[in-house]
Structure formats: structure tokens, C-alpha cells
Design a protein around this motif. Structure first.
Motif, PDB file in Angstrom:
ATOM      1  N   SER A   1      35.511 -52.209 -20.707  1.00  0.00           N
ATOM      2  CA  SER A   1      34.660 -51.581 -19.687  1.00  0.00           C
ATOM      3  C   SER A   1      33.399 -52.383 -19.368  1.00  0.00           C
ATOM      4  CB  SER A   1      34.322 -50.146 -20.066  1.00  0.00           C
ATOM      5  OG  SER A   1      33.652 -50.092 -21.289  1.00  0.00           O
ATOM      6  N   GLU A   2      32.924 -53.205 -20.295  1.00  0.00           N
ATOM      7  CA  GLU A   2      31.736 -54.029 -20.017  1.00  0.00           C
ATOM      8  C   GLU A   2      32.007 -55.066 -18.923  1.00  0.00           C
ATOM      9  OE1 GLU A   2      28.564 -53.957 -21.321  1.00  0.00           O
ATOM     10  OE2 GLU A   2      29.171 -52.041 -22.216  1.00  0.00           O
ATOM     11  N   GLN A   3      33.217 -55.575 -18.856  1.00  0.00           N
ATOM     12  CA  GLN A   3      33.571 -56.631 -17.899  1.00  0.00           C
ATOM     13  C   GLN A   3      34.341 -56.123 -16.682  1.00  0.00           C
ATOM     14  OE1 GLN A   3      31.949 -59.098 -18.991  1.00  0.00           O
ATOM     15  NE2 GLN A   3      31.792 -58.301 -21.060  1.00  0.00           N
ATOM     16  N   CYS A   4      34.856 -54.923 -16.781  1.00  0.00           N
ATOM     17  CA  CYS A   4      35.743 -54.387 -15.740  1.00  0.00           C
ATOM     18  C   CYS A   4      34.938 -53.736 -14.618  1.00  0.00           C
ATOM     19  CB  CYS A   4      36.690 -53.372 -16.383  1.00  0.00           C
ATOM     20  SG  CYS A   4      37.889 -52.685 -15.237  1.00  0.00           S
ATOM     21  N   ARG A   5      35.395 -53.924 -13.398  1.00  0.00           N
ATOM     22  CA  ARG A   5      34.700 -53.358 -12.244  1.00  0.00           C
ATOM     23  C   ARG A   5      35.261 -52.005 -11.808  1.00  0.00           C
ATOM     24  NH1 ARG A   5      33.887 -55.979  -7.388  1.00  0.00           N
ATOM     25  NH2 ARG A   5      32.139 -54.588  -7.279  1.00  0.00           N
TER      26      ARG A   5
ATOM     27  N   ASN B   1      35.118 -49.145 -13.092  1.00  0.00           N
ATOM     28  CA  ASN B   1      34.122 -48.090 -13.243  1.00  0.00           C
ATOM     29  C   ASN B   1      33.240 -48.005 -12.000  1.00  0.00           C
ATOM     30  OD1 ASN B   1      32.464 -46.104 -14.304  1.00  0.00           O
ATOM     31  ND2 ASN B   1      31.245 -47.545 -15.472  1.00  0.00           N
ATOM     32  N   HIS B   2      32.794 -49.149 -11.503  1.00  0.00           N
ATOM     33  CA  HIS B   2      31.928 -49.175 -10.315  1.00  0.00           C
ATOM     34  C   HIS B   2      32.698 -48.759  -9.055  1.00  0.00           C
ATOM     35  CE1 HIS B   2      28.821 -50.962 -12.730  1.00  0.00           C
ATOM     36  NE2 HIS B   2      29.667 -51.918 -13.120  1.00  0.00           N
ATOM     37  N   ILE B   3      33.945 -49.177  -8.982  1.00  0.00           N
ATOM     38  CA  ILE B   3      34.776 -48.813  -7.832  1.00  0.00           C
ATOM     39  C   ILE B   3      34.997 -47.298  -7.812  1.00  0.00           C
ATOM     40  CG2 ILE B   3      37.093 -49.016  -6.829  1.00  0.00           C
ATOM     41  CD1 ILE B   3      37.051 -51.960  -7.965  1.00  0.00           C
TER      42      ILE B   3
ATOM     43  N   ASP C   1      31.876 -45.489  -6.757  1.00  0.00           N
ATOM     44  CA  ASP C   1      31.710 -45.542  -5.297  1.00  0.00           C
ATOM     45  C   ASP C   1      32.618 -44.527  -4.608  1.00  0.00           C
ATOM     46  OD1 ASP C   1      29.778 -47.512  -5.380  1.00  0.00           O
ATOM     47  OD2 ASP C   1      31.151 -49.149  -4.838  1.00  0.00           O
TER      48      ASP C   1
END
Length: 140
Positions: A100-104, A106-108, A111
Motif C-alpha cells: 500500500s505504500e507504493q500502490c496508487r 488507494n488514491h484512485i 478519488d
């Protein structure tokens, strides 16, 4: 996105109370009308009164009524009050995902949730109950 049954029951309860705004309604009639378990509905109504969407009047002539004008009951806020938005694991407090630290994602997903709620923020209970066919159907 799927909302919980509790949120669905909250919508139905508020719609029923709004359509019958000329009188007090009760849990039994709402439960019977929608064929919802009375015990489930009682929990939903407790939450609706806690957040002041409904007012509960006790006593022999008691019942429930809307706690505020349908033009002020925002659907986005209602959903926020009833839902816990853990769309995927990294949105939850118990996140165990090792990427989860590197994965996007979560942000997607954040949004997408923001957009979902933004649309609902543009609607009120009054928008739902303006259909004359709905009103006549619920009033019987």
C-alpha cells in the motif's frame, strides 16, 4: 459501490415519513409497508433520530416525523452518516496490505469515492419525493 442495507432502510424510512408529513408514522407501519424486519428497522430509526433526521415522539399518541425539512436532508451527508467507507483493504483501519505504500489504487479509490459523494451532495430528500406517482403509491 454498494451501500449497506441499513442505508437503504434509512432512505426508505425518510421517504415514508416525508410522504406522510401530515401525520406521525410508526415503526410497525413502515416495517409492514416495506416488508422490513422490525428489529432491523428499529436500529436504523435509532440512528436516524440520533442524527436528527427523525424526531421520535413518545406516548400513546406518539410516533415519528421528519426532524428537518426535506429540502435540507442532503443525501450525501446521510450516506456519510450511515456508511463506513472501506472500499478496499488499504482504506480500512486494519490495513495489512504490504504494497500500500507504493500502490496508487488507494488514491484512485479515494478519488472515486469523492466523486460518488460529490454527486450525492447535489441531491436532497425533496428531490426524491417530488414524483406524484411515488407519493400516491406510498400513500395508497
Amino acid at each position: 459501490m454498494q451501500l449497506t442495507q441499513q442505508t437503504d432502510y434509512a432512505f426508505k424510512t425518510l421517504i415514508y415519513a416525508a410522504v406522510h408529513s401530515e401525520r406521525l408514522v410508526n415503526i410497525s407501519e413502515i416495517s409492514h409497508y416495506y416488508n422490513i424486519s422490525r428489529s432491523h428497522l428499529t436500529k436504523v430509526i435509532a440512528k436516524l433520530t440520533k442524527y436528527q433526521y427523525l424526531i421520535s415522539i413518545r406516548g400513546n399518541q406518539g410516533g415519528l416525523k421528519l426532524g428537518t425539512d426535506p429540502f435540507k436532508i442532503n443525501l450525501g451527508q446521510l450516506i456519510r452518516d450511515f456508511e463506513q467507507f472501506s472500499i478496499i483493504e488499504c482504506h480500512s483501519e486494519n490495513n495489512q496490505c504490504n504494497i500500500s505504500e507504493q500502490c496508487r489504487i488507494n488514491h484512485i479509490m479515494a478519488d472515486a469515492l469523492k466523486s460518488f459523494l460529490q454527486v450525492l451532495d447535489g441531491y436532497y430528500l425533496s428531490d426524491v419525493i417530488t414524483n406524484p406517482n411515488l407519493i400516491s403509491m406510498i400513500k395508497g
